[in-house]
Scaffold this motif. Structure first.
Motif, PDB file in Angstrom:
ATOM      1  N   PHE A  19      -7.210  -2.416   7.782  1.00  0.00           N
ATOM      2  CA  PHE A  19      -7.788  -1.699   6.662  1.00  0.00           C
ATOM      3  C   PHE A  19      -9.051  -2.441   6.238  1.00  0.00           C
ATOM      4  O   PHE A  19      -9.275  -3.589   6.640  1.00  0.00           O
ATOM      5  N   ARG A  20      -9.843  -1.800   5.405  1.00  0.00           N
ATOM      6  CA  ARG A  20     -10.992  -2.490   4.833  1.00  0.00           C
ATOM      7  C   ARG A  20     -11.211  -2.029   3.401  1.00  0.00           C
ATOM      8  O   ARG A  20     -10.799  -0.922   3.014  1.00  0.00           O
ATOM      9  N   GLN A  21     -11.862  -2.889   2.639  1.00  0.00           N
ATOM     10  CA  GLN A  21     -12.156  -2.560   1.251  1.00  0.00           C
ATOM     11  C   GLN A  21     -13.523  -3.094   0.887  1.00  0.00           C
ATOM     12  O   GLN A  21     -13.766  -4.300   0.937  1.00  0.00           O
TER      13      GLN A  21
ATOM     14  N   LYS B 245     -14.663   0.116  -4.100  1.00  0.00           N
ATOM     15  CA  LYS B 245     -14.052   1.236  -3.380  1.00  0.00           C
ATOM     16  C   LYS B 245     -12.581   0.949  -3.109  1.00  0.00           C
ATOM     17  O   LYS B 245     -12.137  -0.191  -3.153  1.00  0.00           O
ATOM     18  N   GLU B 246     -11.852   2.024  -2.807  1.00  0.00           N
ATOM     19  CA  GLU B 246     -10.446   1.868  -2.475  1.00  0.00           C
ATOM     20  C   GLU B 246     -10.299   1.277  -1.069  1.00  0.00           C
ATOM     21  O   GLU B 246     -11.177   1.417  -0.224  1.00  0.00           O
ATOM     22  N   ARG B 247      -9.149   0.651  -0.867  1.00  0.00           N
ATOM     23  CA  ARG B 247      -8.846   0.157   0.479  1.00  0.00           C
ATOM     24  C   ARG B 247      -8.653   1.358   1.399  1.00  0.00           C
ATOM     25  O   ARG B 247      -7.929   2.304   1.062  1.00  0.00           O
ATOM     26  N   GLU B 248      -9.281   1.310   2.582  1.00  0.00           N
ATOM     27  CA  GLU B 248      -9.208   2.453   3.492  1.00  0.00           C
ATOM     28  C   GLU B 248      -8.717   2.032   4.867  1.00  0.00           C
ATOM     29  O   GLU B 248      -8.987   0.926   5.347  1.00  0.00           O
TER      30      GLU B 248
ATOM     31  N   ALA C 208     -17.367  -4.987   4.374  1.00  0.00           N
ATOM     32  CA  ALA C 208     -16.132  -4.923   3.586  1.00  0.00           C
ATOM     33  C   ALA C 208     -15.293  -6.156   3.876  1.00  0.00           C
ATOM     34  O   ALA C 208     -15.597  -6.916   4.811  1.00  0.00           O
TER      35      ALA C 208
ATOM     36  N   TYR D  55     -11.895  -7.079   5.494  1.00  0.00           N
ATOM     37  CA  TYR D  55     -10.994  -6.441   6.445  1.00  0.00           C
ATOM     38  C   TYR D  55      -9.625  -7.117   6.380  1.00  0.00           C
ATOM     39  O   TYR D  55      -9.530  -8.351   6.420  1.00  0.00           O
ATOM     40  N   TYR D  56      -8.589  -6.261   6.302  1.00  0.00           N
ATOM     41  CA  TYR D  56      -7.225  -6.742   6.156  1.00  0.00           C
ATOM     42  C   TYR D  56      -6.357  -6.324   7.330  1.00  0.00           C
ATOM     43  O   TYR D  56      -6.414  -5.173   7.773  1.00  0.00           O
TER      44      TYR D  56
ATOM     45  N   TRP E 231      -1.999   2.595   2.794  1.00  0.00           N
ATOM     46  CA  TRP E 231      -1.849   1.279   2.171  1.00  0.00           C
ATOM     47  C   TRP E 231      -0.610   1.220   1.276  1.00  0.00           C
ATOM     48  O   TRP E 231      -0.030   0.138   1.093  1.00  0.00           O
TER      49      TRP E 231
END
Length: 124
Positions: free
Chosen positions: A37-39, A43-46, A92, A94-95, A108
């Motif tokens: 995911f990225r944020q 912005k929201e995590r996407e 962003a 990145y997760y 998420w």
């Protein structure tokens, strides 16, 4: 306890490439579906990309299709995200994420475990 540790982030120029890696411990890695995911700020995590437990199937967000590739190595308990043709809008944190199904790991709200994140900055 479960740990997901990301590495490989950094600063890159637009059009360049980066490879993120996530090392997992404390869980039976081959039984988990993995995702990135990225944020971005404000912005929201996407969702970015996901891969099944066996590595046989992947999902990708439309915004990264053809540029980013997710892969995993169950022998090494790692999942990677190869990012090519990077754009400034890819900037962003990145997760890395782990979940119990390909559907749940793409949202998420239903991810079971998260890494701490790694910063990716793409300059124009």
């Amino acid at each position: 306890q479960v740990q997901l540790v990301e590495s490989g982030g950094g600063l890159v120029q637009a059009g360049g490439s980066l490879r993120l890696s996530c090392a997992a411990s404390g869980l039976t890695f081959s039984r988990y579906f993995m995702a990135w995911f990225r944020q971005a700020p404000g912005k929201e995590r996407e969702f970015v990309a996901a891969i099944t437990d066996s590595g046989g199937s992947i999902r990708s967000a439309e915004s990264v299709k053809g540029r980013f590739t997710i892969s995993r190595d169950n022998a090494k308990n790692t999942v990677a995200l190869q990012m090519n043709s990077l754009k400034p809008e890819d900037t962003a944190v990145y997760y890395c994420a782990a979940g119990t199904s390909i559907v749940r790991v793409q949202a998420w709200q239903t991810v079971n475990y998260w890494g701490q994140g790694t910063q990716v900055t793409v300059s124009s």
